[in-house]
Design a protein around this motif. Structure first.
Motif, PDB file in Angstrom:
ATOM      1  N   LEU A 550       0.861  -1.183   0.000  1.00  0.00           N
ATOM      2  CA  LEU A 550       0.000   0.000   0.000  1.00  0.00           C
ATOM      3  C   LEU A 550       0.894   1.229   0.000  1.00  0.00           C
ATOM      4  N   THR A 551       0.815   2.012  -1.057  1.00  0.00           N
ATOM      5  CA  THR A 551       1.651   3.210  -1.131  1.00  0.00           C
ATOM      6  C   THR A 551       1.067   4.299  -0.230  1.00  0.00           C
ATOM      7  N   ASP A 552       1.849   5.343  -0.051  1.00  0.00           N
ATOM      8  CA  ASP A 552       1.407   6.463   0.781  1.00  0.00           C
ATOM      9  C   ASP A 552       0.158   7.145   0.224  1.00  0.00           C
ATOM     10  N   SER A 553      -0.121   6.925  -1.038  1.00  0.00           N
ATOM     11  CA  SER A 553      -1.300   7.550  -1.655  1.00  0.00           C
ATOM     12  C   SER A 553      -2.588   7.108  -0.983  1.00  0.00           C
ATOM     13  N   PHE A 554      -2.588   5.896  -0.423  1.00  0.00           N
ATOM     14  CA  PHE A 554      -3.809   5.365   0.183  1.00  0.00           C
ATOM     15  C   PHE A 554      -3.941   5.752   1.667  1.00  0.00           C
ATOM     16  N   LYS A 555      -2.899   6.346   2.212  1.00  0.00           N
ATOM     17  CA  LYS A 555      -2.874   6.595   3.659  1.00  0.00           C
ATOM     18  C   LYS A 555      -3.021   8.090   3.961  1.00  0.00           C
ATOM     19  N   GLU A 556      -3.609   8.357   5.099  1.00  0.00           N
ATOM     20  CA  GLU A 556      -3.661   9.736   5.568  1.00  0.00           C
ATOM     21  C   GLU A 556      -2.339  10.095   6.235  1.00  0.00           C
ATOM     22  N   GLU A 557      -1.956  11.357   6.093  1.00  0.00           N
ATOM     23  CA  GLU A 557      -0.741  11.796   6.767  1.00  0.00           C
ATOM     24  C   GLU A 557      -1.017  11.933   8.266  1.00  0.00           C
ATOM     25  N   ILE A 558      -0.090  11.433   9.048  1.00  0.00           N
ATOM     26  CA  ILE A 558      -0.269  11.506  10.510  1.00  0.00           C
ATOM     27  C   ILE A 558       0.966  12.120  11.151  1.00  0.00           C
ATOM     28  N   SER A 559       0.773  12.666  12.329  1.00  0.00           N
ATOM     29  CA  SER A 559       1.871  13.317  13.049  1.00  0.00           C
ATOM     30  C   SER A 559       2.781  12.266  13.670  1.00  0.00           C
ATOM     31  N   GLU A 560       3.920  12.727  14.164  1.00  0.00           N
ATOM     32  CA  GLU A 560       4.866  11.822  14.812  1.00  0.00           C
ATOM     33  C   GLU A 560       4.240  11.174  16.043  1.00  0.00           C
ATOM     34  N   GLU A 561       3.433  11.954  16.782  1.00  0.00           N
ATOM     35  CA  GLU A 561       2.777  11.415  17.975  1.00  0.00           C
ATOM     36  C   GLU A 561       1.789  10.320  17.589  1.00  0.00           C
ATOM     37  N   ASP A 562       1.027  10.567  16.498  1.00  0.00           N
ATOM     38  CA  ASP A 562       0.077   9.553  16.027  1.00  0.00           C
ATOM     39  C   ASP A 562       0.804   8.297  15.558  1.00  0.00           C
ATOM     40  N   LYS A 563       2.003   8.483  14.989  1.00  0.00           N
ATOM     41  CA  LYS A 563       2.772   7.330  14.534  1.00  0.00           C
ATOM     42  C   LYS A 563       3.119   6.419  15.712  1.00  0.00           C
ATOM     43  N   LYS A 564       3.492   7.034  16.842  1.00  0.00           N
ATOM     44  CA  LYS A 564       3.813   6.235  18.031  1.00  0.00           C
ATOM     45  C   LYS A 564       2.585   5.482  18.528  1.00  0.00           C
ATOM     46  N   ASP A 565       1.435   6.162  18.502  1.00  0.00           N
ATOM     47  CA  ASP A 565       0.191   5.498  18.913  1.00  0.00           C
ATOM     48  C   ASP A 565      -0.129   4.339  17.980  1.00  0.00           C
ATOM     49  N   ALA A 566       0.090   4.566  16.677  1.00  0.00           N
ATOM     50  CA  ALA A 566      -0.194   3.521  15.685  1.00  0.00           C
ATOM     51  C   ALA A 566       0.693   2.308  15.907  1.00  0.00           C
ATOM     52  N   GLU A 567       1.961   2.542  16.244  1.00  0.00           N
ATOM     53  CA  GLU A 567       2.886   1.443  16.497  1.00  0.00           C
ATOM     54  C   GLU A 567       2.437   0.631  17.709  1.00  0.00           C
ATOM     55  N   SER A 568       2.005   1.343  18.754  1.00  0.00           N
ATOM     56  CA  SER A 568       1.527   0.665  19.960  1.00  0.00           C
ATOM     57  C   SER A 568       0.261  -0.127  19.657  1.00  0.00           C
ATOM     58  N   GLN A 569      -0.606   0.511  18.867  1.00  0.00           N
ATOM     59  CA  GLN A 569      -1.862  -0.159  18.495  1.00  0.00           C
ATOM     60  C   GLN A 569      -1.572  -1.388  17.635  1.00  0.00           C
ATOM     61  N   ALA A 570      -0.612  -1.258  16.720  1.00  0.00           N
ATOM     62  CA  ALA A 570      -0.262  -2.377  15.842  1.00  0.00           C
ATOM     63  C   ALA A 570       0.276  -3.546  16.650  1.00  0.00           C
ATOM     64  N   LYS A 571       1.119  -3.259  17.658  1.00  0.00           N
ATOM     65  CA  LYS A 571       1.683  -4.328  18.489  1.00  0.00           C
ATOM     66  C   LYS A 571       0.572  -5.067  19.223  1.00  0.00           C
ATOM     67  N   SER A 572      -0.378  -4.288  19.749  1.00  0.00           N
ATOM     68  CA  SER A 572      -1.475  -4.897  20.494  1.00  0.00           C
ATOM     69  C   SER A 572      -2.348  -5.743  19.572  1.00  0.00           C
ATOM     70  N   LEU A 573      -2.677  -5.194  18.395  1.00  0.00           N
ATOM     71  CA  LEU A 573      -3.535  -5.923  17.451  1.00  0.00           C
ATOM     72  C   LEU A 573      -2.811  -7.134  16.868  1.00  0.00           C
TER      73      LEU A 573
END
Length: 697
Positions: A550-573
């Motif tokens: 999935l290229t960046d074209s399909f994704k919304e831009e997120i902040s650095e803080e959101d990236k950390k949350d996403a990583e934590s969420q990904a680990k949990s999921l």
């Protein structure tokens, strides 16, 4: 002339039986050899006439007659060519492998065209002994005051030569067939063989049966010629009020019809041939009543003589099962079908004829001597095909596009088998995009990606002014990761996305279209090896299936803080999905996708999928050949953080129904990638029923 005894001039008495049995692999080929000799005899006589050394009778018409006689078990081959004197019979016939054609060409080398003489080996006559236990020759030379000659041989090294009784210039060869070869004096069998080998020889060939009943036909009197033998005149009927008067007719002895076409279409100049003639020739030669797509007329005199016509039939089926036919001729004499030394392998998918008098044939004319010249002919044929196709793409693009789906397997196969052909055709390969539009490879590479389009149209949210967006390429990433290394000079590879199954990959296609991104459709088996070859020849190009990432074209831009949350969420999921699916190797990513309706997407890296496809093709051990190849290396489950189901899983990790939802999301993602295995589909259907039942409670 008194009867004279002699001995065949050969090195060993053991040679003759070998020649009789093994000279040719196909015993029916003696028809071709004896008729070819007759054609040469007539060609020689015509050359003498042109040079003023002979004058034809007023009623002369060149012809070769073949007469079958089942009762007497004989075959006759009669020509009205140059004939032979007694000395020439002893020189040309009794000396095995002495070529009369070669001797004639040497004598008149400054006055004649060698290309029109068929025979070169001097062995064709002896093919008669493969089927005959006795052979007679009756001949009369065109030389002034020549005497007729009779020669006979019973298949041993002894022969008899004496005065003959023939009264017309030419040669008659009589074969007394052996018991194993009586099929050849059957009229229908003889017709079949002559059609096979002699359909386009340059002299009319007539077949008849000895002692056959006379056949008649009725024609209008106005169509009668001086040569017709009239048996009966049928008076004209009178004109009535209701009917026009019929003209006078005549009943004549049926005119003989030649079995061959002495001026086949390939001998004519392309400008003198019509579409109807090309189609009629195709139907007659290949017995194929489906109209070919188009054709190439080869017409070359230098540096070698080559003529022919190659037809492109519809070949949109799997390329492995295509069976073409390229008929090879030498001076209009059929040699064989599909001789690989002359005809490039990929052209075997076509139908056509090639006539090259310069081919260095071996004694049986059915194979080629090892000669570099043959390779040049093969390369020329390949070049002419590439020239024709590239020319069509340049000047008749719309027509070329109409043919493309049918001819693309052939062209791609040609590119795989022939590097020179590939180099000439690379820019004229067409790719059909998601909108059904055909584009060449250079046109595909000119199309801007979504990132490039975004970079061009980006605006500052506060001011509304256009700004330059930063696009990070592979080269810059490499430099950031390895600051001590010198930056690579290579440009980043241009990615061309492709689809292999429009229905199966429809979810990805919709995502691409929503972002104004494009892909090409490659559904044929040959496409995978073909794009691999293109990549190896063009290091700046990379083909990637649309479900590979999935290229960046399909994704919304997120902040650095959101990236950390996403990583934590990904680990949990990841932990939740691995446990629910009993798969501790599953890779999981969490992204904010622009399309909120997409809950989950499965990607398999291009390299991993190509490797899996190759292993599956060759049935390599360790692969699940039932079609379920998921969970393998390179597979990633991408979850959309914006989708309610994904949010529900994250918020209710320990809920009873979480495993069922995880399994369903995973299978839905898998189904958008390729079909489920039978076992997985059974579980999916049962689970779907279970979920629907929950809605009723």
């Amino acid at each position: 002339m008194a009867a004279k005894k002699g001995n065949l001039s050969i090195n060993s008495e053991n040679l003759f039986p070998i020649i009789k049995k093994w000279l040719y692999s196909d015993h029916d080929i003696f028809f071709r050899e004896l008729i070819s000799n007759g054609c040469d005899a007539i060609t020689k006589l015509k050359k003498l006439e042109v040079m003023g050394e002979y004058s034809f009778p007023d009623d002369y018409e060149s012809k070769i007659e073949v007469i079958v006689n089942p009762e007497e078990k004989t075959l006759k081959f009669i020509d009205n060519g140059i004939g032979m004197t007694a000395d020439e019979v002893e020189e040309y016939i009794t000396q095995i492998a002495f070529s009369g054609a070669e001797a004639f060409l040497e004598k008149y080398k400054d006055k004649t065209n060698e290309d029109q003489i068929i025979g070169h080996f001097g062995l064709g006559f002896y093919s008669a002994f493969m089927v005959a236990e006795d052979v007679h020759i009756d001949t009369l030379s065109s030389q002034k005051d020549a005497k007729a000659v009779h020669w006979e041989c019973d298949g041993n090294t002894d022969y008899t030569i004496e005065d003959g009784s023939r009264t017309t210039v030419g040669t008659e060869i009589t074969l007394f067939l052996n018991e194993e070869s009586l099929e050849f004096c059957n009229e229908y069998r003889a017709r079949e063989i002559i059609k096979k080998y002699c359909s386009f020889m340059p002299v009319p060939i007539f077949l008849s049966k000895a002692n056959a009943e006379t056949e008649y036909e009725t024609i209008p009197a106005s169509e009668k010629t001086d040569k017709d033998v009239v048996v009966e005149t049928i008076p004209a009927t009178k004109k009535t009020k209701d009917k026009e008067a019929e003209e006078e007719k005549v009943k004549i002895i049926k005119r003989p019809v030649a079995l061959n076409d002495t001026t086949p279409l390939w001998t004519k100049h392309p400008n003198d041939c019509t579409k109807d003639e090309y189609l009629e020739f195709y139907r007659r030669v290949f017995m194929d009543y489906k109209e070919p797509l188009f054709w190439i007329h080869l017409n070359m005199d230098y540096p070698f003589n080559l003529k022919g016509i190659l037809y492109f039939p519809k070949i949109n089926m799997e390329y492995e099962s295509i069976e073409g036919t390229i008929k090879l001729y030498n001076n209009q004499v059929f040699i064989a079908d599909n001789i690989k030394e002359v005809i490039p392998e990929f052209l075997m998918l076509l139908k056509g004829v090639i006539d090259c008098p310069d081919l260095p044939l071996n004694v049986s004319r059915s194979a080629l001597q090892n000669d570099g010249f043959v390779k040049k002919i093969s390369e020329y044929i390949s070049k002419k095909v590439a020239d024709k196709l590239s020319g069509m793409c340049k000047t008749e693009k719309e027509e070329y596009e109409k043919y493309w789906d049918d001819i693309s397997p052939f062209i791609k196969f040609g590119c795989l088998k022939d590097d020179k052909f590939c180099d000439k055709m690379t820019d004229y390969i067409l790719f059909k995009n998601l909108d059904g539009k055909y584009e060449t490879l250079p046109e595909c590479l000119e199309i801007k990606t979504a990132e490039e389009k975004a970079a061009e149209s980006a605006t500052d949210e506060a001011t509304g002014e256009k700004v330059e967006a930063e696009v990070v390429d592979e080269k810059e990433n490499d430099a950031a990761e390895n600051p001590d290394e010198e930056p690579a000079e290579k440009e980043p590879r241009k990615v061309i996305y492709y689809v292999t199954d429009e229905q199966q990959q429809s979810q990805y296609i919709n995502m691409f279209k929503a972002q104004n991104m494009d892909a090409v459709i490659l559904t044929h088996n040959i496409d995978q090896p073909f794009i691999s070859q293109l990549e190896s020849k063009n290091e700046d190009i990379k083909f990637q299936r649309i479900d590979a990432d999935l290229t960046d074209s399909f994704k919304e831009e997120i902040s650095e803080e959101d990236k950390k949350d996403a990583e934590s969420q990904a680990k949990s999921l990841t932990d939740i999905f691995r446990k629910a699916l009993s798969n501790d190797k599953l890779e999981v990513k969490v992204e904010k996708l622009k399309d909120e309706s997409v809950s989950s997407v499965l990607t398999i890296s291009e390299e991993s999928r190509r490797m899996q496809d190759m292993m599956k093709m060759y049935s390599m051990p360790g692969m699940n050949m039932g079609g379920d190849m998921f969970g393998a290396e390179g597979e990633t489950l991408v979850l959309n953080a914006k989708h309610p189901l994904v949010q529900y899983i994250f918020e209710h990790k320990k809920a009873k129904n979480i495993p069922v939802i995880c399994e369903q999301l995973y299978d839905l993602a898998r189904m958008s990638n390729q079909p489920l295995s039978p076992e997985a589909m059974t579980k999916f259907v049962a689970r779907s029923n279970e979920i629907m039942l929950l809605l009723t409670k």
